[in-house]
Design a protein around this motif. Structure first.
Motif, PDB file in Angstrom:
ATOM      1  N   GLY A 125      -1.574  26.299  83.958  1.00 19.34           N
ATOM      2  CA  GLY A 125      -1.512  24.895  83.589  1.00 19.34           C
ATOM      3  C   GLY A 125      -0.686  24.039  84.528  1.00 19.34           C
ATOM      4  O   GLY A 125      -0.547  22.825  84.312  1.00 19.34           O
ATOM      5  N   VAL A 126      -0.126  24.663  85.551  1.00 22.62           N
ATOM      6  CA  VAL A 126       0.755  23.987  86.510  1.00 22.62           C
ATOM      7  C   VAL A 126       0.176  24.197  87.913  1.00 22.62           C
ATOM      8  O   VAL A 126      -0.299  25.292  88.230  1.00 22.62           O
ATOM      9  CB  VAL A 126       2.186  24.555  86.413  1.00 22.62           C
ATOM     10  CG1 VAL A 126       3.102  23.954  87.466  1.00 22.62           C
ATOM     11  CG2 VAL A 126       2.752  24.309  85.010  1.00 22.62           C
ATOM     12  N   PRO A 127       0.217  23.181  88.788  1.00 23.58           N
ATOM     13  CA  PRO A 127      -0.392  23.332  90.119  1.00 23.58           C
ATOM     14  C   PRO A 127       0.233  24.452  90.949  1.00 23.58           C
ATOM     15  O   PRO A 127       1.446  24.695  90.885  1.00 23.58           O
ATOM     16  CB  PRO A 127      -0.136  21.967  90.773  1.00 23.58           C
ATOM     17  CG  PRO A 127       0.068  21.019  89.649  1.00 23.58           C
ATOM     18  CD  PRO A 127       0.728  21.819  88.556  1.00 23.58           C
ATOM     19  N   HIS A 128      -0.608  25.089  91.742  1.00 19.07           N
ATOM     20  CA  HIS A 128      -0.127  26.165  92.617  1.00 19.07           C
ATOM     21  C   HIS A 128       0.966  25.676  93.561  1.00 19.07           C
ATOM     22  O   HIS A 128       1.929  26.413  93.845  1.00 19.07           O
ATOM     23  CB  HIS A 128      -1.291  26.733  93.442  1.00 19.07           C
ATOM     24  CG  HIS A 128      -2.241  27.577  92.657  1.00 19.07           C
ATOM     25  ND1 HIS A 128      -1.926  28.833  92.197  1.00 19.07           N
ATOM     26  CD2 HIS A 128      -3.520  27.330  92.249  1.00 19.07           C
ATOM     27  CE1 HIS A 128      -2.960  29.340  91.553  1.00 19.07           C
ATOM     28  NE2 HIS A 128      -3.945  28.451  91.563  1.00 19.07           N
ATOM     29  N   ASP A 129       0.839  24.461  94.059  1.00 21.93           N
ATOM     30  CA  ASP A 129       1.824  24.020  95.041  1.00 21.93           C
ATOM     31  C   ASP A 129       3.200  23.832  94.421  1.00 21.93           C
ATOM     32  O   ASP A 129       4.222  23.995  95.107  1.00 21.93           O
ATOM     33  CB  ASP A 129       1.358  22.756  95.774  1.00 21.93           C
ATOM     34  CG  ASP A 129       1.250  21.536  94.883  1.00 21.93           C
ATOM     35  OD1 ASP A 129       1.191  21.671  93.651  1.00 21.93           O
ATOM     36  OD2 ASP A 129       1.215  20.415  95.441  1.00 21.93           O
ATOM     37  N   PHE A 130       3.257  23.545  93.120  1.00 16.91           N
ATOM     38  CA  PHE A 130       4.572  23.496  92.480  1.00 16.91           C
ATOM     39  C   PHE A 130       5.189  24.883  92.428  1.00 16.91           C
ATOM     40  O   PHE A 130       6.371  25.057  92.736  1.00 16.91           O
ATOM     41  CB  PHE A 130       4.520  22.933  91.061  1.00 16.91           C
ATOM     42  CG  PHE A 130       5.847  23.122  90.352  1.00 16.91           C
ATOM     43  CD1 PHE A 130       6.929  22.309  90.656  1.00 16.91           C
ATOM     44  CD2 PHE A 130       6.037  24.166  89.447  1.00 16.91           C
ATOM     45  CE1 PHE A 130       8.173  22.511  90.054  1.00 16.91           C
ATOM     46  CE2 PHE A 130       7.266  24.374  88.838  1.00 16.91           C
ATOM     47  CZ  PHE A 130       8.338  23.532  89.146  1.00 16.91           C
ATOM     48  N   TRP A 131       4.391  25.882  92.017  1.00 18.85           N
ATOM     49  CA  TRP A 131       4.961  27.224  91.922  1.00 18.85           C
ATOM     50  C   TRP A 131       5.450  27.706  93.286  1.00 18.85           C
ATOM     51  O   TRP A 131       6.514  28.336  93.387  1.00 18.85           O
ATOM     52  CB  TRP A 131       3.933  28.191  91.342  1.00 18.85           C
ATOM     53  CG  TRP A 131       3.659  27.974  89.883  1.00 18.85           C
ATOM     54  CD1 TRP A 131       2.453  27.704  89.304  1.00 18.85           C
ATOM     55  CD2 TRP A 131       4.616  27.993  88.820  1.00 18.85           C
ATOM     56  NE1 TRP A 131       2.596  27.550  87.945  1.00 18.85           N
ATOM     57  CE2 TRP A 131       3.912  27.731  87.624  1.00 18.85           C
ATOM     58  CE3 TRP A 131       5.992  28.211  88.761  1.00 18.85           C
ATOM     59  CZ2 TRP A 131       4.540  27.676  86.377  1.00 18.85           C
ATOM     60  CZ3 TRP A 131       6.626  28.158  87.515  1.00 18.85           C
ATOM     61  CH2 TRP A 131       5.904  27.887  86.344  1.00 18.85           C
ATOM     62  N   ALA A 132       4.705  27.430  94.326  1.00 20.60           N
ATOM     63  CA  ALA A 132       5.134  27.817  95.669  1.00 20.60           C
ATOM     64  C   ALA A 132       6.461  27.154  96.027  1.00 20.60           C
ATOM     65  O   ALA A 132       7.376  27.796  96.579  1.00 20.60           O
ATOM     66  CB  ALA A 132       4.063  27.452  96.688  1.00 20.60           C
ATOM     67  N   GLU A 133       6.584  25.865  95.694  1.00 21.15           N
ATOM     68  CA  GLU A 133       7.825  25.130  95.966  1.00 21.15           C
ATOM     69  C   GLU A 133       8.981  25.688  95.139  1.00 21.15           C
ATOM     70  O   GLU A 133      10.095  25.911  95.645  1.00 21.15           O
ATOM     71  CB  GLU A 133       7.611  23.648  95.640  1.00 21.15           C
ATOM     72  CG  GLU A 133       8.826  22.766  95.866  1.00 21.15           C
ATOM     73  CD  GLU A 133       8.580  21.328  95.424  1.00 21.15           C
ATOM     74  OE1 GLU A 133       9.529  20.521  95.575  1.00 21.15           O
ATOM     75  OE2 GLU A 133       7.479  21.001  94.936  1.00 21.15           O
ATOM     76  N   ALA A 134       8.718  25.924  93.839  1.00 18.01           N
ATOM     77  CA  ALA A 134       9.773  26.407  92.950  1.00 18.01           C
ATOM     78  C   ALA A 134      10.231  27.808  93.332  1.00 18.01           C
ATOM     79  O   ALA A 134      11.443  28.101  93.359  1.00 18.01           O
ATOM     80  CB  ALA A 134       9.275  26.385  91.508  1.00 18.01           C
ATOM     81  N   ILE A 135       9.286  28.688  93.640  1.00 20.50           N
ATOM     82  CA  ILE A 135       9.659  30.068  93.980  1.00 20.50           C
ATOM     83  C   ILE A 135      10.419  30.109  95.298  1.00 20.50           C
ATOM     84  O   ILE A 135      11.367  30.890  95.462  1.00 20.50           O
ATOM     85  CB  ILE A 135       8.409  30.963  93.997  1.00 20.50           C
ATOM     86  CG1 ILE A 135       7.849  31.085  92.568  1.00 20.50           C
ATOM     87  CG2 ILE A 135       8.724  32.341  94.571  1.00 20.50           C
ATOM     88  CD1 ILE A 135       6.502  31.769  92.482  1.00 20.50           C
ATOM     89  N   THR A 136      10.058  29.258  96.239  1.00 26.00           N
ATOM     90  CA  THR A 136      10.822  29.170  97.488  1.00 26.00           C
ATOM     91  C   THR A 136      12.263  28.767  97.200  1.00 26.00           C
ATOM     92  O   THR A 136      13.208  29.354  97.761  1.00 26.00           O
ATOM     93  CB  THR A 136      10.172  28.153  98.439  1.00 26.00           C
ATOM     94  OG1 THR A 136       8.864  28.607  98.790  1.00 26.00           O
ATOM     95  CG2 THR A 136      11.003  27.981  99.706  1.00 26.00           C
ATOM     96  N   ALA A 137      12.453  27.787  96.315  1.00 23.80           N
ATOM     97  CA  ALA A 137      13.810  27.337  95.972  1.00 23.80           C
ATOM     98  C   ALA A 137      14.569  28.421  95.217  1.00 23.80           C
ATOM     99  O   ALA A 137      15.772  28.647  95.459  1.00 23.80           O
ATOM    100  CB  ALA A 137      13.730  26.069  95.127  1.00 23.80           C
ATOM    101  N   VAL A 138      13.885  29.105  94.299  1.00 27.83           N
ATOM    102  CA  VAL A 138      14.530  30.177  93.534  1.00 27.83           C
ATOM    103  C   VAL A 138      14.982  31.292  94.463  1.00 27.83           C
ATOM    104  O   VAL A 138      16.110  31.805  94.366  1.00 27.83           O
ATOM    105  CB  VAL A 138      13.572  30.718  92.453  1.00 27.83           C
ATOM    106  CG1 VAL A 138      14.064  32.052  91.903  1.00 27.83           C
ATOM    107  CG2 VAL A 138      13.430  29.703  91.320  1.00 27.83           C
ATOM    108  N   ARG A 139      14.123  31.651  95.421  1.00 28.17           N
ATOM    109  CA  ARG A 139      14.477  32.765  96.306  1.00 28.17           C
ATOM    110  C   ARG A 139      15.517  32.362  97.342  1.00 28.17           C
ATOM    111  O   ARG A 139      16.250  33.209  97.867  1.00 28.17           O
ATOM    112  CB  ARG A 139      13.216  33.316  96.971  1.00 28.17           C
ATOM    113  CG  ARG A 139      12.290  33.987  95.948  1.00 28.17           C
ATOM    114  CD  ARG A 139      11.714  35.287  96.466  1.00 28.17           C
ATOM    115  NE  ARG A 139      11.117  36.037  95.373  1.00 28.17           N
ATOM    116  CZ  ARG A 139       9.822  36.004  95.044  1.00 28.17           C
ATOM    117  NH1 ARG A 139       8.999  35.257  95.757  1.00 28.17           N
ATOM    118  NH2 ARG A 139       9.369  36.704  94.034  1.00 28.17           N
ATOM    119  N   ALA A 140      15.618  31.070  97.628  1.00 33.17           N
ATOM    120  CA  ALA A 140      16.697  30.620  98.507  1.00 33.17           C
ATOM    121  C   ALA A 140      18.044  30.799  97.810  1.00 33.17           C
ATOM    122  O   ALA A 140      19.052  31.132  98.447  1.00 33.17           O
ATOM    123  CB  ALA A 140      16.488  29.155  98.882  1.00 33.17           C
ATOM    124  N   ALA A 141      18.042  30.585  96.487  1.00 32.06           N
ATOM    125  CA  ALA A 141      19.270  30.767  95.709  1.00 32.06           C
ATOM    126  C   ALA A 141      19.491  32.212  95.323  1.00 32.06           C
ATOM    127  O   ALA A 141      20.642  32.663  95.179  1.00 32.06           O
ATOM    128  CB  ALA A 141      19.212  29.905  94.438  1.00 32.06           C
TER     129      ALA A 141
END
Length: 446
Positions: free
Chosen positions: A207-223
């Motif tokens: 239900g959420v766009p793929h590009d958001f998940w890519a952005e969010a997971i990149t930020a999560v893995r940076a932290a």
């Protein structure tokens, strides 16, 4: 008898060839990727427990009560603790769902405090468990503070905020809005920073766009390098977004068909293997006999024909070794009806069920060497019969998915071996034939 589990293997497989096989001949996939004598290098030891904190303790102390049960949960094999939503839930238009979030940075006071949740995470880490938090990115409660930002939400032609289809208790977020996306990622990072979690199980990923998940997971893995990300989706495109694991929804459906007599054992195994086609190397698929959605809508008897059948269904899920196994809180409870995950209330765990889960976990841990060997599937009537062997270690799994007694001819290479019975830890000499009662199963190993 009791329960079992096991884990991942990516095989490209055609239909299982059944013609001309005797009862002790292995039924092998056409053109298996793993040739006779090959050794697997992907033997997995991950085991997930989906825990519902609403099922523990009393108001305000439910997280503390869950923490007190971690030794028992560890005994049942858990090394990844998936905690269902702990966020403060909404009240406006709400129907009691924990997936209706009012405040992404607050703990539900019925469960406890942020300090209590942090103590749970710390205690899990001390026991070698990773903790992933259920995360809801598709929508919020109607009384979420974000609701004043109308542009953060999907709206109708008149400019009114709308719900996702069928979920009137929540308001659907607008992922064209960059400010909202930033706020959602900030909230995810908050739990990494403040509570020390190890990743997320992400709800309704489709239900959420793929590009958001890519952005969010990149930020999560940076932290948090190495964060574990589980997608509630069976779309393999989520792996491109950065998710580590997806759901095996087809497996769950096929498991129910097996128990309903709509799939024979060979076809069930073939479908289970085929579902993994296209899963990238290093990525995983989660499989289960029960989860919070399934048991909220169905009794175990509706799912598998009898309340006692879930033991064998779970055992097969684990020992088939085709996906990361997961067990849910309800599997530790003696119940015959449905089990809503909306309710608060301490449940009493059934020792026979927790012992069964623990026996399966012990077998799972003890078969790491055997599980490096090639999977063999045998034609044994209605029973599902599996084995693996490697370097002197063996495992034999037989599951009766029917409501009648069945007698199975033991695979010839297993008969006469001295193996451990997972049910009671006794050493047994494997006989040439084995009779299983309705819905029973066995796991033998050394």
């Amino acid at each position: 008898m009791k329960l079992t589990r096991i884990i991942t293997l990516a095989l490209a497989v055609g239909a299982l060839a059944l013609t001309g096989c005797s009862s002790d001949d292995p039924v092998m996939p056409d053109n298996p990727v793993i040739k006779p004598g090959d050794v697997r290098t992907d033997v997995n030891t991950m085991m997930i427990h989906e825990t519902n904190p609403r099922m523990y303790g009393t108001d305000g102390a439910r997280l503390t009560a869950l923490t007190s049960q971690l030794d028992e949960i560890a005994r049942m094999g858990c090394n990844v603790l998936w905690v269902m939503p702990v966020n403060d839930p909404g009240q406006d238009r709400a129907i009691g769902s924990p997936y209706c979030i009012r405040d992404f940075k607050a703990v539900d006071p019925h469960l406890g405090s942020m300090a209590d949740f942090k103590a749970l995470v710390d205690a899990a880490h001390a026991r070698g468990m990773r903790v992933i938090l259920d995360w809801i990115a598709n929508h919020t409660a109607w009384d979420c503070a974000w609701i004043s930002n109308t542009s953060w939400y999907e709206t109708d032609a008149a400019g009114n905020i709308i719900s996702p289809s069928g979920w009137t208790d929540v308001a659907e977020l607008n992922y064209d809005n960059s400010e909202m996306r930033a706020a959602m990622i900030d909230a995810m990072l908050y739990w990494i920073r403040e509570a020390g979690i190890d990743g997320f199980r992400c709800d309704h990923v489709d239900g959420v766009p793929h590009d958001f998940w890519a952005e969010a997971i990149t930020a999560v893995r940076a932290a948090l390098p190495g964060a574990l990300m589980l997608a509630e989706s069976s779309d393999k495109a989520v792996f491109d977004d950065g998710f580590d694991m997806m759901y095996g929804w087809a497996y769950s459906s096929n498991l129910q068909k097996l128990y309903a007599g709509k799939l024979n054992a060979a076809k069930f195994v073939a479908e289970s293997i085929n579902e993994l086609t296209g899963v990238p190397e290093g990525k995983l698929v989660m499989r289960y006999a029960a989860n919070h959605d399934i048991v909220a809508e169905n009794t175990v008897a509706q799912l598998y024909g009898n309340a006692a059948a879930i033991g064998g269904a779970y055992a097969l899920t684990v020992m088939l070794d085709e996906g990361v196994p997961m067990f849910y809180t309800s599997q530790m409870i003696d119940y015959t009806g449905t089990k809503s995950f909306f309710n608060y209330g301490a449940e009493t765990f059934d020792k026979s069920k927790t012992d069964a889960l623990a026996h399966i976990a012990s077998a799972y841990a003890a078969t790491v060497k055997a599980r490096a060997g090639k999977l063999k599937v045998y034609q044994t009537g209605d029973a599902v019969t599996l084995s693996r062997s490697h370097d002197g270690s063996h495992m034999l799994v037989i599951v009766n998915p029917t409501g009648k007694d069945i007698t199975v001819k033991t695979p010839i290479e297993m008969a006469g071996l001295s193996l451990t019975d997972s049910d009671n830890g006794a050493t047994v000499t494997v006989p040439s034939t084995i009779t299983l009662g309705a819905y029973e199963y066995l796991i033998y190993y050394n």
